[in-house]
Design an enzyme around this catalytic site. Structure first.
Site, PDB file in Angstrom:
ATOM      1  CG  PHE A 203      26.548  -7.112  76.661  1.00  0.00           C
ATOM      2  CD1 PHE A 203      26.916  -6.106  77.549  1.00  0.00           C
ATOM      3  CD2 PHE A 203      27.455  -8.115  76.382  1.00  0.00           C
ATOM      4  CE1 PHE A 203      28.167  -6.110  78.137  1.00  0.00           C
ATOM      5  CE2 PHE A 203      28.703  -8.129  76.972  1.00  0.00           C
ATOM      6  CZ  PHE A 203      29.061  -7.122  77.849  1.00  0.00           C
TER       7      PHE A 203
ATOM      8  CG  ASP B 153      23.241 -12.587  71.741  1.00  0.00           C
ATOM      9  OD1 ASP B 153      23.223 -13.428  72.675  1.00  0.00           O
ATOM     10  OD2 ASP B 153      23.932 -11.554  71.772  1.00  0.00           O
TER      11      ASP B 153
ATOM     12  CG  HIS C   9      19.427 -11.258  77.735  1.00  0.00           C
ATOM     13  ND1 HIS C   9      18.918  -9.975  77.593  1.00  0.00           N
ATOM     14  CD2 HIS C   9      20.747 -11.096  77.963  1.00  0.00           C
ATOM     15  CE1 HIS C   9      19.889  -9.096  77.713  1.00  0.00           C
ATOM     16  NE2 HIS C   9      21.015  -9.745  77.927  1.00  0.00           N
TER      17      HIS C   9
ATOM     18  CD  GLN D 255      28.397 -12.227  82.933  1.00  0.00           C
ATOM     19  OE1 GLN D 255      27.178 -12.333  82.762  1.00  0.00           O
ATOM     20  NE2 GLN D 255      28.923 -11.395  83.804  1.00  0.00           N
TER      21      GLN D 255
ATOM     22  CE  LYS E 199      24.269 -12.369  80.217  1.00  0.00           C
ATOM     23  NZ  LYS E 199      25.290 -12.355  79.174  1.00  0.00           N
TER      24      LYS E 199
ATOM     25  NE  ARG F 198      43.861 -30.768  67.697  1.00  0.00           N
ATOM     26  CZ  ARG F 198      44.059 -30.096  68.852  1.00  0.00           C
ATOM     27  NH1 ARG F 198      43.045 -29.691  69.578  1.00  0.00           N
ATOM     28  NH2 ARG F 198      45.289 -29.858  69.275  1.00  0.00           N
TER      29      ARG F 198
ATOM     30  CE1 TYR G 278      50.444 -31.358  68.750  1.00  0.00           C
ATOM     31  CE2 TYR G 278      51.135 -33.663  68.675  1.00  0.00           C
ATOM     32  CZ  TYR G 278      50.967 -32.471  69.382  1.00  0.00           C
ATOM     33  OH  TYR G 278      51.310 -32.403  70.689  1.00  0.00           O
TER      34      TYR G 278
ATOM     35  NE  ARG H  39      40.249 -27.727  74.215  1.00  0.00           N
ATOM     36  CZ  ARG H  39      41.323 -27.545  73.448  1.00  0.00           C
ATOM     37  NH1 ARG H  39      41.183 -27.404  72.133  1.00  0.00           N
ATOM     38  NH2 ARG H  39      42.530 -27.481  73.967  1.00  0.00           N
TER      39      ARG H  39
HETATM   40  C1  LIG Z   1      26.143 -11.690  78.228  1.00  0.00           C
HETATM   41  C2  LIG Z   1      25.821 -11.446  76.801  1.00  0.00           C
HETATM   42  C3  LIG Z   1      26.589 -11.965  75.740  1.00  0.00           C
HETATM   43  C4  LIG Z   1      27.836 -12.777  75.905  1.00  0.00           C
HETATM   44  O1  LIG Z   1      28.604 -12.424  76.948  1.00  0.00           O
HETATM   45  P1  LIG Z   1      29.814 -13.218  77.604  1.00  0.00           P
HETATM   46  O2  LIG Z   1      30.012 -12.422  78.836  1.00  0.00           O
HETATM   47  O3  LIG Z   1      30.938 -13.131  76.648  1.00  0.00           O
HETATM   48  O4  LIG Z   1      29.423 -14.635  77.868  1.00  0.00           O
HETATM   49  C5  LIG Z   1      26.156 -11.754  74.450  1.00  0.00           C
HETATM   50  N1  LIG Z   1      25.036 -11.062  74.201  1.00  0.00           N
HETATM   51  C6  LIG Z   1      24.269 -10.556  75.176  1.00  0.00           C
HETATM   52  C7  LIG Z   1      23.011  -9.838  74.824  1.00  0.00           C
HETATM   53  C8  LIG Z   1      24.641 -10.713  76.508  1.00  0.00           C
HETATM   54  O5  LIG Z   1      23.877 -10.184  77.469  1.00  0.00           O
END
Ligand SMILES: *Cc1c(COP(=O)(O)O)cnc(C)c1O
Length: 405
Positions: free
Chosen positions: A82, A153, A156, A179, A182, A211, A218, A228
């Site tokens: 992605f 990453d 998945h 997301q 997922k 921070r 502050y 966040r």
């Molecule tokens: C979904 C995804 C992300 C991160 O996606 P967000 O929509 O920003 O949470 C990163 N890498 C891969 C391979 C993804 O499928």
């Protein structure tokens, strides 16, 4: 036929969690619920630290920032993933270097990564594609040899493991996405895992306005942002995490069943499932399509025929990332990627929610493929014997009208 299991899934427990946050009056990113979720997510993965974030893209950017990777640095990423895996590299000011994938797993080809390492290379970002961990037995020693940071990453791969060790904890930092599509979701959301105390502090700081975690409100000794997660999302994710393992088991059982049932079709080869991946999240069930094994039907026509029989699928990424305008040379560095090019043309993705169906319903998938082949052969026979052309059977073929646009 009843519909496929829908996604996302939720019940009273999410409602209770949301109500608890509502009534607490503490809705934002310093809600107690966040800490509870982070501790539970870290514990599930055996990680020392979890830092949650707004999504799985900014979590990657935070990871690069925490590792002080930026302008002038190169980061190796797979060409078939992605957009966010590589856009995060550019957002951090560094340059993505695209390398090929293993044609049997669609995971980073570690030999190609080795060949792409140069003077400026600082990090490698393996993507555990579709949920299958990358070959960490090859990748981790390579990274150690060249003193490269490994940022997994794991967007998945919630719950996937390699030789019993959960992914996201094997490199320096693991990045997850929550997301909407997922395997765990709060609509949007992200999380970072690490076993390194100093990295955890820098990640937290980047997500929390620069921070120090023991500093005052502050005081902002570092550059950071507000990335966040909210209490709402953390409350939903607590319950999604409770569902993770039972769903993981179901998806793996469904994948085993489909692998067996689809083996009879020469034109559909599921991606390999490495035995060392004792847990495989199966965010996607990916088939490599070969038209020769399916009577010459193109991939996209085959997908339309599947759709007409109630089986939704996706063709996946349409191009390797170095062809995206925002990532192509000189914005990113490309190396030859024949396997990634091919994956864009041959892949058929089935979404993880289908794998939550029971076997009786999953049987519809091999049945649909067999039916498509039977129809094709019937048509081919008719073409060969003109006497049959125009027969009532052909005119009333039930499939003709049902093909989705
Ligand atoms: C979904 C995804 C992300 C991160 O996606 P967000 O929509 O920003 O949470 C990163 N890498 C891969 C391979 C993804 O499928």
């Amino acid at each position: 036929m009843a519909g496929w299991p829908t996604w996302p899934q939720w019940d009273e427990r999410e409602l209770d969690g949301l109500r608890r946050v509502l009534e607490s009056g503490n809705w934002g990113g310093y809600s107690e619920t966040l800490g509870e979720f982070e501790r539970a997510f870290a514990a599930r993965h055996g990680a020392a630290h979890c830092v949650s974030a707004m999504n799985g893209t900014v979590s990657l950017v935070a990871a690069f920032a925490a590792c002080e990777i930026g302008p002038g640095d190169e980061v190796i990423v797979p060409a078939y993933t992605f957009f966010a895996t590589a856009s995060a590299v550019r957002l951090a000011g560094a340059t993505p270097v695209f390398v090929d994938i293993d044609p049997d797993t669609y995971n980073l080809d570690v030999a190609a990564a080795a060949a792409a390492i140069g003077e400026r290379t600082r990090a490698i970002v393996p993507v555990h594609f579709a949920g299958l961990p990358v070959d960490l037995d090859l990748l981790l020693p390579l990274a150690a040899k060249h003193d490269l940071v490994v940022i997994e990453d794991a967007a998945h791969a919630h719950g996937s493991s390699w030789r019993g060790r959960p992914v996201g904890t094997l490199g320096d930092i693991g990045s997850f996405s929550f997301q909407a599509n997922k395997n765990m979701t709060a609509g949007e959301g992200g999380a970072l895992l690490t076993n390194d105390d100093a990295l955890a502090e820098r990640l937290w700081s980047y997500v929390n306005q620069g921070r120090d975690s023991d500093g005052s409100w502050y005081e902002h000794p570092h550059l950071g942002s507000n990335l966040r997660l909210t209490g709402w999302q953390a409350a939903v994710l607590q319950v999604q995490l409770e569902r993770l393992d039972p769903q993981l088991e179901r998806r793996m059982a469904a994948a085993r069943y489909l692998r067996e049932e689809l083996a009879q079709f020469a034109g559909l080869r599921p991606l390999a499932w490495d035995e060392r991946a004792d847990n495989h999240a199966h965010h996607l069930f990916v088939l490599r399509y070969d038209a020769d094994g399916l009577d010459g039907l193109s991939r996209d026509d085959f997908r339309r025929e599947l759709e007409a029989r109630g089986i939704p699928s996706s063709a996946g990424y349409g191009m390797p990332l170095y062809r995206q305008q925002s990532l192509k040379p000189p914005l990113g560095r490309a190396t030859p990627c024949p396997a990634a090019e091919r994956a864009c043309k041959e892949a058929i993705w089935l979404s993880h929610n289908l794998l939550l169906a029971d076997e009786a319903q999953l049987a519809a998938i091999p049945e649909a493929v067999a039916d498509i082949l039977t129809d094709r052969r019937r048509l081919a026979l008719r073409a060969e014997s003109p006497r049959e052309a125009g027969s009532p059977r052909q005119a009333s073929s039930p499939r003709q009208g049902g093909v989705a646009a």
